[in-house]
Design a protein around this motif. Structure first.
Motif, PDB file in Angstrom:
ATOM      1  N   GLY A 296     -13.204  -1.168   0.218  1.00 21.96           N
ATOM      2  CA  GLY A 296     -12.479  -1.960  -0.777  1.00 21.96           C
ATOM      3  C   GLY A 296     -11.107  -1.360  -0.930  1.00 21.96           C
ATOM      4  O   GLY A 296     -10.934  -0.180  -0.674  1.00 21.96           O
ATOM      5  N   CYS A 297     -10.167  -2.168  -1.312  1.00 26.64           N
ATOM      6  CA  CYS A 297      -8.798  -1.631  -1.358  1.00 26.64           C
ATOM      7  C   CYS A 297      -8.106  -2.100  -2.612  1.00 26.64           C
ATOM      8  O   CYS A 297      -7.387  -3.050  -2.587  1.00 26.64           O
ATOM      9  N   PRO A 298      -8.285  -1.449  -3.726  1.00 28.43           N
ATOM     10  CA  PRO A 298      -9.246  -0.390  -4.002  1.00 28.43           C
ATOM     11  C   PRO A 298     -10.598  -0.994  -4.361  1.00 28.43           C
ATOM     12  O   PRO A 298     -10.656  -2.135  -4.772  1.00 28.43           O
TER      13      PRO A 298
ATOM     14  N   ARG B 171       0.804  -1.218   0.000  1.00 30.36           N
ATOM     15  CA  ARG B 171       0.000   0.000   0.000  1.00 30.36           C
ATOM     16  C   ARG B 171       0.841   1.275   0.000  1.00 30.36           C
ATOM     17  O   ARG B 171       0.314   2.352   0.245  1.00 30.36           O
TER      18      ARG B 171
ATOM     19  N   GLY C 263     -12.619   3.813  -0.876  1.00 28.19           N
ATOM     20  CA  GLY C 263     -11.510   3.005  -0.346  1.00 28.19           C
ATOM     21  C   GLY C 263     -11.561   2.871   1.165  1.00 28.19           C
ATOM     22  O   GLY C 263     -12.080   3.728   1.875  1.00 28.19           O
TER      23      GLY C 263
ATOM     24  N   ASN D 276      -3.917   4.085  -5.817  1.00 25.02           N
ATOM     25  CA  ASN D 276      -4.641   3.061  -6.530  1.00 25.02           C
ATOM     26  C   ASN D 276      -6.098   3.436  -6.682  1.00 25.02           C
ATOM     27  O   ASN D 276      -6.685   3.274  -7.743  1.00 25.02           O
ATOM     28  N   CYS D 277      -6.680   3.955  -5.609  1.00 25.06           N
ATOM     29  CA  CYS D 277      -8.058   4.409  -5.683  1.00 25.06           C
ATOM     30  C   CYS D 277      -8.168   5.504  -6.740  1.00 25.06           C
ATOM     31  O   CYS D 277      -9.152   5.576  -7.469  1.00 25.06           O
TER      32      CYS D 277
ATOM     33  N   SER E  60      -3.050   9.099  -0.301  1.00 29.70           N
ATOM     34  CA  SER E  60      -3.528   7.807  -0.788  1.00 29.70           C
ATOM     35  C   SER E  60      -2.384   7.057  -1.435  1.00 29.70           C
ATOM     36  O   SER E  60      -1.351   7.621  -1.714  1.00 29.70           O
TER      37      SER E  60
ATOM     38  N   HIS F  37      -3.219  -4.278  -6.164  1.00 29.48           N
ATOM     39  CA  HIS F  37      -2.895  -4.845  -4.858  1.00 29.48           C
ATOM     40  C   HIS F  37      -3.045  -6.364  -4.879  1.00 29.48           C
ATOM     41  O   HIS F  37      -4.003  -6.929  -4.355  1.00 29.48           O
TER      42      HIS F  37
ATOM     43  N   CYS G 228      -9.193   3.123   3.213  1.00 29.29           N
ATOM     44  CA  CYS G 228      -8.410   4.177   3.849  1.00 29.29           C
ATOM     45  C   CYS G 228      -9.291   5.305   4.360  1.00 29.29           C
ATOM     46  O   CYS G 228      -9.055   5.861   5.422  1.00 29.29           O
TER      47      CYS G 228
ATOM     48  N   ASN H   4      -7.775   2.089   7.325  1.00 31.74           N
ATOM     49  CA  ASN H   4      -7.098   0.913   6.776  1.00 31.74           C
ATOM     50  C   ASN H   4      -5.926   0.437   7.651  1.00 31.74           C
ATOM     51  O   ASN H   4      -6.007   0.479   8.874  1.00 31.74           O
TER      52      ASN H   4
HETATM   53  S1  SF4 Z   1      -8.008   2.058   0.183  1.00 22.72           S
HETATM   54 FE1  SF4 Z   1      -6.320   0.785  -0.515  1.00 22.72          FE
HETATM   55  S2  SF4 Z   1      -6.147   1.266  -2.686  1.00 22.72           S
HETATM   56 FE2  SF4 Z   1      -7.315   2.911  -1.753  1.00 22.72          FE
HETATM   57  S3  SF4 Z   1      -5.817   4.486  -1.217  1.00 22.72           S
HETATM   58 FE3  SF4 Z   1      -6.085   3.164   0.580  1.00 22.72          FE
HETATM   59  S4  SF4 Z   1      -4.482   1.639   0.417  1.00 22.72           S
HETATM   60 FE4  SF4 Z   1      -4.692   2.575  -1.571  1.00 22.72          FE
END
Ligand code: SF4
Lengths: 400, 138
Positions: free
Chosen positions: B119-121, A70, B88, B25-26, B22, A155, B90, B95
């Motif tokens: 969700g991630c992402p 991440r 996300g 990825n999101c 962030s 991811h 986060c 997260n």
């Molecule tokens: S939720 Fe996951 S994918 Fe989205 S910003 Fe956070 S770590 Fe990155």
């Protein structure tokens, strides 16, 4: 008024950042301009600080890859890859051969999707939104492969100390190969589209030159250095996983301009497709995980070639199940610094492109603003328009 | 809000995307929404370049000490009503960065959040569903 005062008077500051939706690490650039010409650049980092190195010692070795994944959404395989290499180095074990090949496949898939992403955004920058849409459309094929193998589009959570978490099954291999055929064809198409277009060429050639000496002096890595004629690639120079077991070439161009960086990335994608094909062909049978009982006290280093350059991870263990210290160095850290020389002397219309070319900050789309006596003069939209206008002018010149 | 305004908002919501700290990825997945495979412009959704034009704010990434004032500033600049969509994990509960010294907590401590998309992402489909649900609340 002295000469010096006069010259500072005509200078303007164009701030870019600090936040942009697409930046990996929100950075803050201050362009110092005289009329159209960029004379200097100041860089301010640290807006995206989340304290990874602090959190890591609180997690067990099995959890650490999830954390480092991440760090960055685009290199979300490179960081865990380097971490597990460091942990394995510390524990003194080798993962099974099959795991090595699977790691290589995932890493190269990631390189393709990252480079396509960059290409699309570079296209957007020069005002060729078609390139953007195309590149991202074909990137979807790679993401679908990821979803099939790992269960997630990004991811991937594939690496774990001692091996990989998921296998590539026999049924998946033809699917991956099919996707690679499409990607290869489309990358060639994009390569020809970019290189044959006189406007694109004029826009990229000779822009933001980073000489070989500068590339070495600023310790740049990855495509940024390889486009300046420094043939340094961790995959070849420090073989890990299956990189020394399959044939592939390091792509190097000596010019150092944005065109060279584009060419390096485009041809690297072709090489990545080749590596993936070779790996799938040679994929050995066997287990995908080695058992790690204990991590002895000591230290370990993991290095791998991320899409943007070398990723370096260092782990120190005190014999418990958590790292004592975890140090991370990402490639953009060095590459961003080289912007200072690459952008100097260019015009503002090219600045956005040059900053984007090292790939940390390829699309600072909306937070750029110029200030004159405290009042906003340009917005980022206008700067982007300047860039697009230049392309339009060139289009007219070349009669398109 | 006038009936006409509400109708306009529902038919064509303009979204502004703000990223705190962030992992990117999101954000990439939000841009993915614009590209041919998902193409949210079909539904009238447009990503705009200024918070002042936004009907919905898409927020991503954990809030940290440096980004909190910036995010609040952006929210204050938007014209109300403005939906806040947390994209996300986060943003929903910080997260894996819960224990970080620099993370200041989830967004709902500071902003009136309308939708959470964990969700991630999150998958682009999930994002579309979330935004549509938020609009049906109006
Ligand atoms: S939720 Fe996951 S994918 Fe989205 S910003 Fe956070 S770590 Fe990155």
């Amino acid at each position: 008024m002295s000469e010096e005062q006069k010259s500072t008077k005509s200078r303007r500051i164009v701030p870019i950042g600090p936040y942009h939706p697409l930046q990996e690490e929100p950075e803050f650039f201050k362009l110092i301009v005289e009329g159209e010409k960029v004379v200097d650049l100041e860089i301010n980092l640290g807006y995206n600080h989340r304290g990874h190195e602090f959190i890591s010692p609180e997690l067990t070795y099995d959890q650490v890859p999830f954390l480092v994944e991440r760090i960055c959404g685009i290199c979300s395989n490179s960081h865990p890859f380097a971490t597990v290499l460091a942990i394995e180095d510390c524990a003194g074990i080798k993962p099974p051969a099959r795991a090595d090949y699977i790691r290589t496949v995932i890493q190269e898939l990631e390189r393709i999707h990252s480079h396509l992403l960059w290409l699309g955004l570079a296209g957007h920058f020069v005002g060729y939104n078609t390139v953007w849409m195309w590149a991202w459309k074909y990137r979807e094929y790679v993401l679908q492969v990821f979803e099939m193998i790992t269960g997630n589009r990004n991811h991937y959570a594939m690496n774990k100390p001692g091996g990989v978490r998921r296998d590539i099954t026999r049924e998946q291999i033809p699917e991956i190969e099919k996707a690679m055929d499409v990607v290869e064809k489309k990358v060639w198409m994009l390569t020809n589209a970019v290189l044959d277009d006189p406007v694109m060429r004029a826009r990229l050639e000779g822009v933001g030159i980073l000489t070989k000496e500068q590339a070495i002096a600023y310790a740049t890595t990855g495509p940024t250095s390889r486009a300046s004629g420094v043939p340094w690639d961790v995959r070849r120079d420090e073989p890990h996983a299956a990189y020394d077991l399959v044939p592939w070439d390091v792509i190097v161009f000596p010019e150092g301009d944005v065109l060279a960086k584009t060419k390096v990335r485009l041809l690297e994608m072709i090489e990545s497709v080749r590596i993936i094909r070779e790996c799938l062909k040679a994929l050995p049978d066997g287990p995908i995980q080695a058992r790690i009982d204990e991590i002895p006290p000591g230290e370990g280093i993991g290095r791998t070639e991320a899409p943007r350059g070398e990723v370096f991870h260092y782990i120190r263990s005190d014999g418990s199940n958590r790292p004592l210290r975890h140090k991370i160095r990402a490639p953009s850290f060095m590459n961003i610094a080289s912007n200072v020389v690459a952008v100097r002397g260019g015009s503002i219309a090219d600045a956005a492109l040059t900053l984007a070319a090292v790939d940390p900050c390829y699309c600072c789309t909306e937070r750029m603003a110029a200030f004159e006596d405290g009042k906003q003069k340009f917005t980022w939209q206008e700067l982007l328009r300047l860039s697009w206008q230049k392309t339009e002018r060139l289009k007219e010149k070349y009669g398109k | 809000m006038s009936k006409l305004g509400l109708w306009g908002l529902k038919k064509s919501p303009w979204v502004y995307h703000v990223a705190a700290a962030s992992c990117n990825n999101c954000d990439i997945e939000i841009l993915e929404l614009l590209t041919p495979r998902y193409d949210i412009e079909r539904f009238g959704m447009v990503l705009v370049g200024s918070p002042r034009h936004a009907d919905a704010l898409l927020v991503t990434g954990v809030l940290n000490r440096k980004s909190l004032p910036r995010v609040m500033e952006v929210y204050e600049q938007t014209s109300k009503p403005c939906l806040v969509v947390c994209i996300g994990t986060c943003t929903c509960n910080t997260n894996i960065f819960r224990n970080s010294y620099n993370a200041v907590g989830p967004y709902d401590k500071y902003l009136p959040v309308d939708v959470y998309i964990p969700g991630c992402p999150p998958k682009p489909e999930a994002m579309i569903t979330g935004i549509v649900k938020a609009l049906s609340k109006l």
